[in-house]
Motif scaffolding. Structure first.
Motif, PDB file in Angstrom:
ATOM      1  N   GLY A 109       0.797  -1.219   0.000  1.00 50.58           N
ATOM      2  CA  GLY A 109       0.000   0.000   0.000  1.00 50.58           C
ATOM      3  C   GLY A 109       0.829   1.267   0.000  1.00 50.58           C
ATOM      4  N   ASP A 110       1.988   1.238   0.639  1.00 52.02           N
ATOM      5  CA  ASP A 110       2.851   2.419   0.655  1.00 52.02           C
ATOM      6  C   ASP A 110       3.333   2.769  -0.745  1.00 52.02           C
ATOM      7  OD1 ASP A 110       2.554   2.668   3.409  1.00 52.02           O
ATOM      8  OD2 ASP A 110       4.401   1.564   3.852  1.00 52.02           O
ATOM      9  N   ALA A 111       3.651   1.768  -1.545  1.00 53.21           N
ATOM     10  CA  ALA A 111       4.073   2.019  -2.930  1.00 53.21           C
ATOM     11  C   ALA A 111       2.935   2.640  -3.729  1.00 53.21           C
ATOM     12  CB  ALA A 111       4.552   0.727  -3.579  1.00 53.21           C
ATOM     13  N   ILE A 112       1.725   2.170  -3.521  1.00 51.32           N
ATOM     14  CA  ILE A 112       0.554   2.723  -4.205  1.00 51.32           C
ATOM     15  C   ILE A 112       0.359   4.183  -3.799  1.00 51.32           C
ATOM     16  CG2 ILE A 112      -1.974   2.578  -4.423  1.00 51.32           C
ATOM     17  CD1 ILE A 112      -0.484   0.308  -5.901  1.00 51.32           C
ATOM     18  N   ALA A 113       0.529   4.481  -2.514  1.00 53.00           N
ATOM     19  CA  ALA A 113       0.327   5.837  -2.000  1.00 53.00           C
ATOM     20  C   ALA A 113       1.289   6.841  -2.619  1.00 53.00           C
ATOM     21  CB  ALA A 113       0.462   5.844  -0.481  1.00 53.00           C
ATOM     22  N   HIS A 114       2.429   6.389  -3.107  1.00 50.71           N
ATOM     23  CA  HIS A 114       3.411   7.293  -3.695  1.00 50.71           C
ATOM     24  C   HIS A 114       3.158   7.595  -5.174  1.00 50.71           C
ATOM     25  CE1 HIS A 114       5.583   6.414   0.012  1.00 50.71           C
ATOM     26  NE2 HIS A 114       6.283   7.512  -0.244  1.00 50.71           N
ATOM     27  N   LEU A 115       2.216   6.934  -5.779  1.00 43.69           N
ATOM     28  CA  LEU A 115       1.918   7.189  -7.185  1.00 43.69           C
ATOM     29  C   LEU A 115       1.271   8.560  -7.360  1.00 43.69           C
ATOM     30  CD1 LEU A 115       0.381   3.762  -8.254  1.00 43.69           C
ATOM     31  CD2 LEU A 115       2.656   4.639  -8.855  1.00 43.69           C
ATOM     32  N   GLY A 116       1.588   9.216  -8.455  1.00 45.36           N
ATOM     33  CA  GLY A 116       0.905  10.454  -8.811  1.00 45.36           C
ATOM     34  C   GLY A 116      -0.445  10.157  -9.430  1.00 45.36           C
ATOM     35  N   ASP A 117      -1.241  11.198  -9.637  1.00 43.32           N
ATOM     36  CA  ASP A 117      -2.588  11.018 -10.194  1.00 43.32           C
ATOM     37  C   ASP A 117      -2.589  10.281 -11.532  1.00 43.32           C
ATOM     38  OD1 ASP A 117      -4.203  12.219  -8.217  1.00 43.32           O
ATOM     39  OD2 ASP A 117      -3.747  14.217  -8.974  1.00 43.32           O
ATOM     40  N   ALA A 118      -1.767  10.746 -12.469  1.00 47.77           N
ATOM     41  CA  ALA A 118      -1.759  10.139 -13.801  1.00 47.77           C
ATOM     42  C   ALA A 118      -1.267   8.698 -13.750  1.00 47.77           C
ATOM     43  CB  ALA A 118      -0.891  10.966 -14.750  1.00 47.77           C
TER      44      ALA A 118
ATOM     45  N   GLN B  62      -4.382   7.048  -1.316  1.00 45.84           N
ATOM     46  CA  GLN B  62      -3.934   7.459   0.014  1.00 45.84           C
ATOM     47  C   GLN B  62      -4.710   6.743   1.114  1.00 45.84           C
ATOM     48  OE1 GLN B  62      -1.342   9.672   0.701  1.00 45.84           O
ATOM     49  NE2 GLN B  62      -0.953   9.553  -1.481  1.00 45.84           N
ATOM     50  N   GLY B  63      -5.922   6.359   0.816  1.00 40.13           N
ATOM     51  CA  GLY B  63      -6.765   5.725   1.815  1.00 40.13           C
ATOM     52  C   GLY B  63      -6.256   4.354   2.210  1.00 40.13           C
ATOM     53  N   SER B  64      -6.280   4.093   3.480  1.00 38.17           N
ATOM     54  CA  SER B  64      -5.982   2.766   4.011  1.00 38.17           C
ATOM     55  C   SER B  64      -6.968   2.555   5.137  1.00 38.17           C
ATOM     56  CB  SER B  64      -4.542   2.687   4.524  1.00 38.17           C
ATOM     57  OG  SER B  64      -4.285   1.394   5.031  1.00 38.17           O
ATOM     58  N   VAL B  65      -8.034   1.869   4.838  1.00 33.00           N
ATOM     59  CA  VAL B  65      -9.152   1.844   5.772  1.00 33.00           C
ATOM     60  C   VAL B  65      -9.337   0.476   6.416  1.00 33.00           C
ATOM     61  CG1 VAL B  65     -10.355   3.742   4.660  1.00 33.00           C
ATOM     62  CG2 VAL B  65     -10.821   1.449   3.904  1.00 33.00           C
ATOM     63  N   ALA B  66      -9.617   0.532   7.701  1.00 36.08           N
ATOM     64  CA  ALA B  66      -9.987  -0.663   8.445  1.00 36.08           C
ATOM     65  C   ALA B  66     -11.461  -0.950   8.164  1.00 36.08           C
ATOM     66  CB  ALA B  66      -9.741  -0.439   9.931  1.00 36.08           C
TER      67      ALA B  66
ATOM     68  N   TYR C 299     -12.118   0.747  -3.049  1.00 34.22           N
ATOM     69  CA  TYR C 299     -10.824   0.078  -2.965  1.00 34.22           C
ATOM     70  C   TYR C 299      -9.817   1.066  -2.377  1.00 34.22           C
ATOM     71  CZ  TYR C 299     -12.541  -3.335  -6.494  1.00 34.22           C
ATOM     72  OH  TYR C 299     -13.245  -4.286  -7.198  1.00 34.22           O
ATOM     73  N   ASP C 300      -9.216   0.708  -1.254  1.00 37.11           N
ATOM     74  CA  ASP C 300      -8.159   1.535  -0.692  1.00 37.11           C
ATOM     75  C   ASP C 300      -6.821   1.082  -1.262  1.00 37.11           C
ATOM     76  OD1 ASP C 300      -7.532  -0.799   0.680  1.00 37.11           O
ATOM     77  OD2 ASP C 300      -7.759   0.061   2.667  1.00 37.11           O
ATOM     78  N   ARG C 301      -5.739   1.690  -0.789  1.00 39.86           N
ATOM     79  CA  ARG C 301      -4.423   1.377  -1.360  1.00 39.86           C
ATOM     80  C   ARG C 301      -4.010  -0.073  -1.126  1.00 39.86           C
ATOM     81  NH1 ARG C 301      -0.775   5.090   2.664  1.00 39.86           N
ATOM     82  NH2 ARG C 301      -0.785   3.654   4.424  1.00 39.86           N
ATOM     83  N   THR C 302      -4.470  -0.680  -0.039  1.00 39.53           N
ATOM     84  CA  THR C 302      -4.126  -2.072   0.232  1.00 39.53           C
ATOM     85  C   THR C 302      -4.829  -3.006  -0.744  1.00 39.53           C
ATOM     86  OG1 THR C 302      -3.783  -1.521   2.554  1.00 39.53           O
ATOM     87  CG2 THR C 302      -4.089  -3.855   2.009  1.00 39.53           C
TER      88      THR C 302
ATOM     89  N   LEU D  72      -5.861  -2.158  -3.697  1.00 38.62           N
ATOM     90  CA  LEU D  72      -5.246  -1.918  -4.998  1.00 38.62           C
ATOM     91  C   LEU D  72      -3.912  -2.664  -5.114  1.00 38.62           C
ATOM     92  CD1 LEU D  72      -5.658  -0.538  -7.693  1.00 38.62           C
ATOM     93  CD2 LEU D  72      -4.566   1.496  -6.756  1.00 38.62           C
ATOM     94  N   ALA D  73      -3.137  -2.680  -4.042  1.00 34.20           N
ATOM     95  CA  ALA D  73      -1.872  -3.429  -4.039  1.00 34.20           C
ATOM     96  C   ALA D  73      -2.143  -4.926  -4.211  1.00 34.20           C
ATOM     97  CB  ALA D  73      -1.107  -3.180  -2.742  1.00 34.20           C
ATOM     98  N   THR D  74      -3.199  -5.432  -3.592  1.00 31.49           N
ATOM     99  CA  THR D  74      -3.572  -6.840  -3.772  1.00 31.49           C
ATOM    100  C   THR D  74      -3.870  -7.118  -5.241  1.00 31.49           C
ATOM    101  OG1 THR D  74      -4.458  -6.969  -1.529  1.00 31.49           O
ATOM    102  CG2 THR D  74      -5.252  -8.614  -3.108  1.00 31.49           C
ATOM    103  N   TRP D  75      -4.589  -6.212  -5.880  1.00 29.96           N
ATOM    104  CA  TRP D  75      -4.911  -6.368  -7.308  1.00 29.96           C
ATOM    105  C   TRP D  75      -3.623  -6.364  -8.134  1.00 29.96           C
ATOM    106  CZ3 TRP D  75      -8.628  -2.544 -10.265  1.00 29.96           C
ATOM    107  CH2 TRP D  75      -9.006  -3.114 -11.490  1.00 29.96           C
ATOM    108  N   VAL D  76      -2.719  -5.434  -7.851  1.00 31.90           N
ATOM    109  CA  VAL D  76      -1.442  -5.376  -8.564  1.00 31.90           C
ATOM    110  C   VAL D  76      -0.685  -6.693  -8.423  1.00 31.90           C
ATOM    111  CG1 VAL D  76       0.858  -4.311  -8.571  1.00 31.90           C
ATOM    112  CG2 VAL D  76      -1.165  -2.859  -8.423  1.00 31.90           C
ATOM    113  N   ASN D  77      -0.648  -7.228  -7.230  1.00 33.08           N
ATOM    114  CA  ASN D  77       0.130  -8.444  -6.967  1.00 33.08           C
ATOM    115  C   ASN D  77      -0.516  -9.697  -7.542  1.00 33.08           C
ATOM    116  OD1 ASN D  77       2.284  -7.198  -5.613  1.00 33.08           O
ATOM    117  ND2 ASN D  77       1.024  -7.014  -3.781  1.00 33.08           N
TER     118      ASN D  77
END
Length: 164
Positions: free
Chosen positions: A9-18, A120-124, A153-156, A158-163
């Motif tokens: 999720g931290d890697a996702i949070a660092h992405l820019g909008d585009a 940026q969202g990381s929600v419980a 979908y929060d950043r976590t 989204l990271a699951t989808w990427v992986n």
């Protein structure tokens, strides 16, 4: 066990909008490709800040997917946001000036899916339920709201989808 190349999720949070929008579009393309669907059913484009009618990535497939996952329906729209979007901000996103965006109403009419993604969202669990509830509340006066699948979908996730 995490793999050294896994995205978190931290890697996702660092992405820019585009870049974030590009990642979501590529993920949708990969999911369609994995199910033997033409890639031309995914559209995303234009300037990130241009008026997009509320959807950044759209999937419009004439047939159901054999195994839907992160793209849950044959007609799915993704609203991609870099900043965290709170439950209280969802109403303004979906209903600018008080009216439901036509693009979202069209998804409901097509028995599609509408998904908000926040890098940026990381929600419980509890904040996730609040965001999902806010999405449903924003649909309150749409005649086809019951046909629309919605999610956040929060950043976590989204990271699951990427992986995947």
């Amino acid at each position: 066990m995490a793999h050294i190349l896994d995205v978190n999720g931290d890697a996702i949070a660092h992405l820019g909008d585009a870049d974030l929008r590009t990642v979501v579009a590529r993920l949708a393309l990969a999911e369609l490709a994995a199910q033997g669907m033409p890639l031309s059913f995914v559209t995303a484009g234009g300037d990130q800040d241009a008026a997009d009618g509320g959807l950044d990535v759209r999937v419009e497939c004439p047939v159901n997917f054999p195994a839907p996952d992160f793209v849950p329906r044959q007609t799915t729209g993704f609203q991609v946001k870099k900043p965290d979007i709170s439950a209280s901000a969802i109403e303004d996103e979906m209903r600018p000036k008080g009216a439901l965006r036509p693009s979202i109403a069209a998804l409901a009419e097509a028995s599609g899916a509408y998904i908000i993604i926040s890098a940026q969202g990381s929600v419980a669990d509890k904040p996730l339920r609040k965001r999902r509830s806010a999405i449903r509340h924003a649909l309150r006066d749409d005649a086809n709201a019951g046909q629309l699948l919605t999610d956040f979908y929060d950043r976590t996730r989204l990271a699951t989808w990427v992986n995947r």
